[in-house]
Design a protein around this motif. Structure first.
Motif, PDB file in Angstrom:
ATOM      1  N   ASP A  20       9.991  10.522   8.887  1.00  9.86           N
ATOM      2  CA  ASP A  20       9.201   9.848   9.916  1.00  9.86           C
ATOM      3  C   ASP A  20       9.145  10.700  11.162  1.00  9.86           C
ATOM      4  O   ASP A  20      10.115  11.379  11.505  1.00  9.86           O
ATOM      5  CB  ASP A  20       9.783   8.464  10.251  1.00  9.86           C
ATOM      6  CG  ASP A  20       8.746   7.631  10.999  1.00  9.86           C
ATOM      7  OD1 ASP A  20       7.567   7.632  10.578  1.00  9.86           O
ATOM      8  OD2 ASP A  20       9.092   7.003  12.009  1.00  9.86           O
ATOM      9  N   GLU A  56      12.658   4.153   9.703  1.00  9.97           N
ATOM     10  CA  GLU A  56      11.421   4.303   8.919  1.00  9.97           C
ATOM     11  C   GLU A  56      11.625   5.296   7.776  1.00  9.97           C
ATOM     12  O   GLU A  56      11.113   5.084   6.670  1.00  9.97           O
ATOM     13  CB  GLU A  56      10.285   4.769   9.830  1.00  9.97           C
ATOM     14  CG  GLU A  56       9.976   3.777  10.915  1.00  9.97           C
ATOM     15  CD  GLU A  56       8.651   3.070  10.708  1.00  9.97           C
ATOM     16  OE1 GLU A  56       7.680   3.766  10.431  1.00  9.97           O
ATOM     17  OE2 GLU A  56       8.600   1.841  10.815  1.00  9.97           O
ATOM     18  N   SER A 164      -4.049  11.105   8.424  1.00 10.75           N
ATOM     19  CA  SER A 164      -3.717  11.050   6.999  1.00 10.75           C
ATOM     20  C   SER A 164      -4.114  12.360   6.312  1.00 10.75           C
ATOM     21  O   SER A 164      -3.404  12.845   5.424  1.00 10.75           O
ATOM     22  CB  SER A 164      -4.431   9.867   6.332  1.00 10.75           C
ATOM     23  OG  SER A 164      -3.808   8.663   6.730  1.00 10.75           O
TER      24      SER A 164
HETATM   25  C1  LIG Z   1       5.847   2.597   5.239  1.00  7.38           C
HETATM   26  C2  LIG Z   1       5.984   2.310   6.698  1.00  7.38           C
HETATM   27  C3  LIG Z   1       7.335   2.877   7.161  1.00  7.38           C
HETATM   28  C4  LIG Z   1       4.816   3.026   7.387  1.00  7.38           C
HETATM   29  O1  LIG Z   1       5.076   3.324   8.658  1.00  7.38           O
HETATM   30  P1  LIG Z   1       3.927   3.743   9.720  1.00  7.38           P
HETATM   31  O2  LIG Z   1       4.642   3.915  11.013  1.00  7.38           O
HETATM   32  O3  LIG Z   1       2.777   2.808   9.640  1.00  7.38           O
HETATM   33  O4  LIG Z   1       3.305   5.126   9.262  1.00  7.38           O
HETATM   34  P2  LIG Z   1       3.977   6.578   9.049  1.00  7.38           P
HETATM   35  O5  LIG Z   1       3.144   7.570   9.737  1.00  7.38           O
HETATM   36  O6  LIG Z   1       5.429   6.557   9.355  1.00  7.38           O
HETATM   37  O7  LIG Z   1       3.831   6.773   7.474  1.00  7.38           O
HETATM   38  C5  LIG Z   1       2.596   6.664   6.874  1.00  7.38           C
HETATM   39  C6  LIG Z   1       2.725   7.085   5.428  1.00  7.38           C
HETATM   40  O8  LIG Z   1       3.768   6.364   4.799  1.00  7.38           O
HETATM   41  C7  LIG Z   1       3.465   6.315   3.398  1.00  7.38           C
HETATM   42  N1  LIG Z   1       3.779   4.990   2.917  1.00  7.38           N
HETATM   43  C8  LIG Z   1       3.067   3.860   3.007  1.00  7.38           C
HETATM   44  N2  LIG Z   1       3.715   2.859   2.417  1.00  7.38           N
HETATM   45  C9  LIG Z   1       4.868   3.366   1.933  1.00  7.38           C
HETATM   46  C10 LIG Z   1       5.958   2.818   1.208  1.00  7.38           C
HETATM   47  N3  LIG Z   1       5.996   1.533   0.856  1.00  7.38           N
HETATM   48  N4  LIG Z   1       6.981   3.639   0.888  1.00  7.38           N
HETATM   49  C11 LIG Z   1       6.967   4.948   1.223  1.00  7.38           C
HETATM   50  N5  LIG Z   1       5.939   5.536   1.899  1.00  7.38           N
HETATM   51  C12 LIG Z   1       4.919   4.729   2.247  1.00  7.38           C
HETATM   52  C13 LIG Z   1       1.984   6.609   3.232  1.00  7.38           C
HETATM   53  O9  LIG Z   1       1.826   7.807   2.511  1.00  7.38           O
HETATM   54  C14 LIG Z   1       1.489   6.740   4.652  1.00  7.38           C
HETATM   55  O10 LIG Z   1       0.538   7.769   4.838  1.00  7.38           O
HETATM   56  P3  LIG Z   1      -0.999   7.541   4.436  1.00  7.38           P
HETATM   57  O11 LIG Z   1      -1.375   6.169   4.908  1.00  7.38           O
HETATM   58  O12 LIG Z   1      -1.722   8.629   5.123  1.00  7.38           O
HETATM   59  O13 LIG Z   1      -1.010   7.646   2.944  1.00  7.38           O
HETATM   60  C15 LIG Z   1       6.044   0.807   6.856  1.00  7.38           C
HETATM   61  O14 LIG Z   1       7.290   0.355   6.476  1.00  7.38           O
HETATM   62  C16 LIG Z   1       5.828   0.250   8.191  1.00  7.38           C
HETATM   63  O15 LIG Z   1       4.729  -0.052   8.530  1.00  7.38           O
HETATM   64  N6  LIG Z   1       6.887   0.100   8.917  1.00  7.38           N
HETATM   65  C17 LIG Z   1       6.842  -0.503  10.184  1.00  7.38           C
HETATM   66  C18 LIG Z   1       7.853  -1.583  10.120  1.00  7.38           C
HETATM   67  C19 LIG Z   1       8.829  -1.571  11.218  1.00  7.38           C
HETATM   68  O16 LIG Z   1       9.051  -2.594  11.806  1.00  7.38           O
HETATM   69  N7  LIG Z   1       9.462  -0.449  11.508  1.00  7.38           N
HETATM   70  C20 LIG Z   1      10.404  -0.446  12.559  1.00  7.38           C
HETATM   71  C21 LIG Z   1      11.503   0.489  12.313  1.00  7.38           C
HETATM   72  S1  LIG Z   1      12.693   0.245  13.588  1.00  7.38           S
END
Ligand SMILES: CC(C)(COP(=O)(O)OP(=O)(O)OC[C@H]1O[C@@H](n2cnc3c(N)ncnc32)[C@H](O)[C@@H]1OP(=O)(O)O)[C@@H](O)C(=O)NCCC(=O)NCCS
Length: 229
Positions: A20, A56, A164
């Motif tokens: 992340d 993440e 992406s």
């Molecule tokens: C998967 C997750 C981590 C995505 O996080 P995000 O911040 O939206 O996006 P990121 O840039 O970190 O990651 C995006 C990529 O994660 C990947 N991804 C999506 N779902 C996924 C999953 N279930 N498992 C692994 N990778 C995943 C994808 O490839 C995505 O890229 P793409 O859309 O271009 O294909 C999701 O769990 C999320 O939305 N988390 C937020 C929840 C939260 O409360 N986090 C707080 C942490 S303190």
């Protein structure tokens, strides 16, 4: 673009990878209080993005259907002896058990005035193993002229297609590094862990992107070590 390859020891066979990137300033004190344990709020006051990025990365590496409902406060991140460490409480230990994950190894890949990047390597129960890991970063926007039709379509379906696309270009670069010039393709159904197509051995892939920077992490067991089940 920056990239590197390394060999890493794990407590067991590799079962998942996560990366992340978080922009500095994205994690407010209020968000930290809502998502982190009280001790982390205090410990990471100066760099709240670190435990956020670590969570993440862990969510992606451990996986599971409940990724968006994970018990975030129970995924305690520690900073000890110069390294990040996950100290899962009972609720997250149960998530890990259900996903067949016995341990998670965290690493801080970068801390700059603009971003932090954290990686997570999940391992299941079994003999210690070694894995080869490569990462590559790509600015957003990048010259994303090497995407195939499936990759392009996936990017266009995402909230930030340029970010992406940069993540997929980073995955291609990491693939060339890990597999001596081979071009991997990314298959990433929405809300699921992405897969690397075209790798000569079973390979795990994770992607992350912010508005200005994308990163890809690839890993496979070192030849000679047991292959994943
Ligand atoms: C998967 C997750 C981590 C995505 O996080 P995000 O911040 O939206 O996006 P990121 O840039 O970190 O990651 C995006 C990529 O994660 C990947 N991804 C999506 N779902 C996924 C999953 N279930 N498992 C692994 N990778 C995943 C994808 O490839 C995505 O890229 P793409 O859309 O271009 O294909 C999701 O769990 C999320 O939305 N988390 C937020 C929840 C939260 O409360 N986090 C707080 C942490 S303190």
């Amino acid at each position: 673009m920056t990239s590197a390859v390394a060999e890493v020891s794990l407590a067991g066979p590799l079962s998942g990878v996560g990366v992340d990137v978080v922009s500095i300033g994205r994690v407010s004190a209020r968000l930290a209080r809502a998502k982190f344990s009280a001790e982390e709020v205090e410990r990471f006051r100066g760099r709240r993005e670190l435990p956020f990025a670590a969570r993440e990365a862990v969510l992606k590496a451990v996986g599971g259907p409940g990724i968006l409902r994970a018990p975030l406060r129970d995924m305690v991140v520690e900073w000890s002896a110069g390294a990040l460490r996950l100290r899962p409480g009972p609720a997250y230990r149960e998530v890990m058990r259900r996903e067949g994950v016995a341990s998670v190894r965290l690493a801080v890949l970068a801390v700059s005035p603009a971003h932090v990047v954290v990686t997570a390597l999940a391992a299941r129960d079994g003999p210690p193993s070694r894995v080869r890991v490569a990462y590559a970063t790509e600015p957003v926007p990048s010259a994303a002229d090497d995407l195939d039709d499936d990759e392009r379509a996936a990017c266009l379906s995402r909230p930030d297609p340029r970010a992406s696309a940069a993540a997929r270009m980073a995955a291609h670069a990491a693939g060339r590094l890990l597999f001596a010039g081979a071009t991997l393709r990314v298959r990433a159904p929405r809300d699921r862990a992405p897969e690397a197509l075209g790798a000569p051995t079973p390979t795990w892939l994770s992607l992350a992107h912010e508005r200005d920077l994308a990163i890809a992490l690839l890993a496979h067991p070192t030849p000679g070590d047991r292959d994943p089940a």
